[in-house]
Design a protein around this motif. Structure first.
Motif, PDB file in Angstrom:
ATOM      1  N   SER A  41       0.825  -1.203   0.000  1.00  0.00           N
ATOM      2  CA  SER A  41       0.000   0.000   0.000  1.00  0.00           C
ATOM      3  C   SER A  41       0.866   1.263   0.000  1.00  0.00           C
ATOM      4  O   SER A  41       0.619   2.206  -0.757  1.00  0.00           O
ATOM      5  N   LYS A  42       1.904   1.286   0.845  1.00  0.00           N
ATOM      6  CA  LYS A  42       2.800   2.443   0.895  1.00  0.00           C
ATOM      7  C   LYS A  42       3.555   2.608  -0.422  1.00  0.00           C
ATOM      8  O   LYS A  42       3.800   3.731  -0.863  1.00  0.00           O
ATOM      9  N   CYS A  43       3.905   1.505  -1.067  1.00  0.00           N
ATOM     10  CA  CYS A  43       4.590   1.584  -2.364  1.00  0.00           C
ATOM     11  C   CYS A  43       3.694   2.240  -3.404  1.00  0.00           C
ATOM     12  O   CYS A  43       4.172   2.979  -4.264  1.00  0.00           O
ATOM     13  N   GLN A  44       2.412   1.972  -3.340  1.00  0.00           N
ATOM     14  CA  GLN A  44       1.475   2.554  -4.296  1.00  0.00           C
ATOM     15  C   GLN A  44       1.227   4.037  -4.013  1.00  0.00           C
ATOM     16  O   GLN A  44       0.928   4.795  -4.927  1.00  0.00           O
ATOM     17  N   GLU A  45       1.338   4.439  -2.748  1.00  0.00           N
ATOM     18  CA  GLU A  45       1.067   5.823  -2.348  1.00  0.00           C
ATOM     19  C   GLU A  45       2.226   6.769  -2.644  1.00  0.00           C
ATOM     20  O   GLU A  45       2.004   7.944  -2.914  1.00  0.00           O
ATOM     21  N   GLY A  46       3.446   6.288  -2.517  1.00  0.00           N
ATOM     22  CA  GLY A  46       4.596   7.180  -2.646  1.00  0.00           C
ATOM     23  C   GLY A  46       5.715   6.543  -3.432  1.00  0.00           C
ATOM     24  O   GLY A  46       5.689   5.361  -3.742  1.00  0.00           O
ATOM     25  N   GLU A  47       6.704   7.371  -3.740  1.00  0.00           N
ATOM     26  CA  GLU A  47       7.875   6.884  -4.459  1.00  0.00           C
ATOM     27  C   GLU A  47       9.035   6.751  -3.480  1.00  0.00           C
ATOM     28  O   GLU A  47       9.297   7.653  -2.694  1.00  0.00           O
ATOM     29  N   TYR A  48       9.707   5.627  -3.548  1.00  0.00           N
ATOM     30  CA  TYR A  48      10.834   5.351  -2.658  1.00  0.00           C
ATOM     31  C   TYR A  48      12.085   5.108  -3.485  1.00  0.00           C
ATOM     32  O   TYR A  48      12.030   4.518  -4.569  1.00  0.00           O
ATOM     33  N   ASP A  49      13.197   5.564  -2.952  1.00  0.00           N
ATOM     34  CA  ASP A  49      14.484   5.328  -3.601  1.00  0.00           C
ATOM     35  C   ASP A  49      15.021   3.938  -3.273  1.00  0.00           C
ATOM     36  O   ASP A  49      15.804   3.380  -4.025  1.00  0.00           O
ATOM     37  N   LEU A  50      14.581   3.406  -2.122  1.00  0.00           N
ATOM     38  CA  LEU A  50      15.030   2.093  -1.672  1.00  0.00           C
ATOM     39  C   LEU A  50      13.942   1.466  -0.820  1.00  0.00           C
ATOM     40  O   LEU A  50      13.293   2.154  -0.038  1.00  0.00           O
ATOM     41  N   ILE A  51      13.743   0.156  -0.987  1.00  0.00           N
ATOM     42  CA  ILE A  51      12.814  -0.594  -0.142  1.00  0.00           C
ATOM     43  C   ILE A  51      13.604  -1.711   0.525  1.00  0.00           C
ATOM     44  O   ILE A  51      14.201  -2.553  -0.155  1.00  0.00           O
ATOM     45  N   LEU A  52      13.639  -1.682   1.860  1.00  0.00           N
ATOM     46  CA  LEU A  52      14.255  -2.774   2.627  1.00  0.00           C
ATOM     47  C   LEU A  52      13.131  -3.715   2.997  1.00  0.00           C
ATOM     48  O   LEU A  52      12.232  -3.368   3.766  1.00  0.00           O
ATOM     49  N   LEU A  53      13.170  -4.915   2.458  1.00  0.00           N
ATOM     50  CA  LEU A  53      12.023  -5.815   2.489  1.00  0.00           C
ATOM     51  C   LEU A  53      12.366  -7.142   3.154  1.00  0.00           C
ATOM     52  O   LEU A  53      13.234  -7.874   2.680  1.00  0.00           O
ATOM     53  N   ASP A  54      11.683  -7.425   4.262  1.00  0.00           N
ATOM     54  CA  ASP A  54      11.796  -8.733   4.910  1.00  0.00           C
ATOM     55  C   ASP A  54      11.054  -9.737   4.022  1.00  0.00           C
ATOM     56  O   ASP A  54       9.984  -9.436   3.496  1.00  0.00           O
ATOM     57  N   LEU A  55      11.606 -10.921   3.839  1.00  0.00           N
ATOM     58  CA  LEU A  55      10.943 -11.910   2.989  1.00  0.00           C
ATOM     59  C   LEU A  55       9.845 -12.675   3.714  1.00  0.00           C
ATOM     60  O   LEU A  55       8.845 -13.044   3.108  1.00  0.00           O
ATOM     61  N   MET A  56      10.024 -12.915   5.010  1.00  0.00           N
ATOM     62  CA  MET A  56       9.048 -13.713   5.758  1.00  0.00           C
ATOM     63  C   MET A  56       8.146 -12.782   6.566  1.00  0.00           C
ATOM     64  O   MET A  56       8.412 -12.481   7.719  1.00  0.00           O
ATOM     65  N   LEU A  57       7.082 -12.318   5.912  1.00  0.00           N
ATOM     66  CA  LEU A  57       6.135 -11.388   6.518  1.00  0.00           C
ATOM     67  C   LEU A  57       4.781 -12.072   6.702  1.00  0.00           C
ATOM     68  O   LEU A  57       4.443 -12.976   5.944  1.00  0.00           O
ATOM     69  N   PRO A  58       4.003 -11.609   7.670  1.00  0.00           N
ATOM     70  CA  PRO A  58       2.638 -12.144   7.800  1.00  0.00           C
ATOM     71  C   PRO A  58       1.772 -11.645   6.641  1.00  0.00           C
ATOM     72  O   PRO A  58       2.008 -10.561   6.099  1.00  0.00           O
TER      73      PRO A  58
END
Length: 72
Positions: A41-58
């Motif tokens: 949802s946040k990715c769709q709302e704004g533009e980010y230069d970097l996303i730090l993403l955990d792979l094992m999320l609920p």
């Protein structure tokens, strides 16, 4: 100076806050999402230069968030 925006998608609150603290100290603008759906949802709302993403999320896992980000 243009601040770089970073999104942290991490379900472990203490880990996300520690990363946010250190990045903010270095001058980055930081947002946090606690699960895959919120991260997407946040990715769709704004533009980010970097996303730090955990792979094992609920809910939606990090790989699915990554697929959707790349598709867009």
């Amino acid at each position: 100076m243009i601040l770089k925006k970073i999104l942290i998608v991490e379900d472990e609150r203490s880990m996300a806050e520690a990363i946010e603290f250190n990045l903010s100290k270095e001058g980055f603008e930081v947002d946090i999402a606690a699960d895959g759906e919120a991260g997407w949802s946040k990715c769709q709302e704004g533009e980010y230069d970097l996303i730090l993403l955990d792979l094992m999320l609920p809910g939606m896992d990090g790989m699915e968030v990554c697929r959707r980000v790349r598709k867009e």
